[in-house]
Design a protein around this motif. Structure first.
Motif, PDB file in Angstrom:
ATOM      1  N   CYS A 173      -0.565  12.270  62.846  1.00 49.67           N
ATOM      2  CA  CYS A 173       0.517  13.447  62.467  1.00 49.67           C
ATOM      3  C   CYS A 173      -0.314  13.551  60.672  1.00 49.67           C
ATOM      4  O   CYS A 173      -0.771  12.957  60.526  1.00 49.67           O
ATOM      5  CB  CYS A 173       1.559  13.439  62.806  1.00 49.67           C
ATOM      6  N   GLY A 174       0.053  14.850  60.767  1.00 53.27           N
ATOM      7  CA  GLY A 174       0.103  15.186  58.711  1.00 53.27           C
ATOM      8  C   GLY A 174       0.335  16.514  59.080  1.00 53.27           C
ATOM      9  O   GLY A 174       1.129  17.325  59.587  1.00 53.27           O
ATOM     10  N   PRO A 175       0.604  16.732  57.596  1.00 49.32           N
ATOM     11  CA  PRO A 175       1.558  18.128  57.553  1.00 49.32           C
ATOM     12  C   PRO A 175       1.189  19.501  57.796  1.00 49.32           C
ATOM     13  O   PRO A 175      -0.463  19.499  57.990  1.00 49.32           O
ATOM     14  CB  PRO A 175       1.419  18.068  55.396  1.00 49.32           C
ATOM     15  N   ASN A 176       1.924  20.270  57.811  1.00 48.55           N
ATOM     16  CA  ASN A 176       1.875  21.309  58.683  1.00 48.55           C
ATOM     17  C   ASN A 176       1.517  22.142  57.459  1.00 48.55           C
ATOM     18  O   ASN A 176       1.166  23.269  58.413  1.00 48.55           O
ATOM     19  CB  ASN A 176       2.890  21.818  59.832  1.00 48.55           C
ATOM     20  N   GLY A 177       1.511  22.409  56.302  1.00 46.90           N
ATOM     21  CA  GLY A 177       1.388  23.415  55.240  1.00 46.90           C
ATOM     22  C   GLY A 177       3.122  24.138  55.096  1.00 46.90           C
ATOM     23  O   GLY A 177       3.132  25.227  54.354  1.00 46.90           O
ATOM     24  N   PHE A 178       4.323  23.841  56.525  1.00 49.45           N
ATOM     25  CA  PHE A 178       5.141  24.379  56.053  1.00 49.45           C
ATOM     26  C   PHE A 178       6.716  23.366  55.435  1.00 49.45           C
ATOM     27  O   PHE A 178       7.585  23.803  56.020  1.00 49.45           O
ATOM     28  CB  PHE A 178       5.553  25.567  57.282  1.00 49.45           C
TER      29      PHE A 178
END
Length: 136
Positions: free
Chosen positions: A118-123
């Motif tokens: 998992c990682g940041p989705n930008g939102f």
């Protein structure tokens, strides 16, 4: 090895919860219980329209050493990433975090039964890969 196979087959046949995952009693669930080999990887690509990131995690359940049976690694080419994983005989979800544009790894004293990256989705949230279930 045979005991692990028998235990997994019994869990699938009874539809019980193993390592936090509920296994149904269908043939599809039996094949999903080990959907990759002893060493496998998952990845997730995120494109927000402004930026993009790639996240990857790998597990190797055939690692050997004193007190070591498996290894997990997480990587990102942008923001930091993490891998969520479950260990054989442990219903607690564990995490390993990797820094931005880098990687992290650790050896484990139990085999990994399922994992995802998992990682940041930008939102403001996370984007995660599908769960993978390595052999053990």
């Amino acid at each position: 090895m045979k005991l692990k196979t028998i235990t997994r087959a019994a869990a699938v046949a009874t539809g019980m919860t193993v390592a936090g995952l509920t296994l149904a009693s269908s043939p599809a669930s039996a094949s999903a219980a080990a959907d990759c080999g002893y060493a496998c990887s998952v990845s997730k690509h995120v494109d927000t329209g402004v930026d993009s990131a790639d996240y990857q995690a790998q597990v190797n359940n055939s690692t050997a050493g004193p007190g070591v049976t498996s290894w997990i690694w997480v990587w990102s080419n942008n923001s930091g990433a993490h891998a969520d994983y479950y260990l054989n005989g442990d219903a607690t979800m564990h995490k390993i975090y990797g820094p931005a544009r880098s990687s992290a790894s650790t050896t484990l004293s139990r085999d990994v039964t399922s994992f995802r990256v998992c990682g940041p989705n930008g939102f403001g949230g996370d984007a995660c890969s599908a769960w993978a279930h390595p052999q053990y």
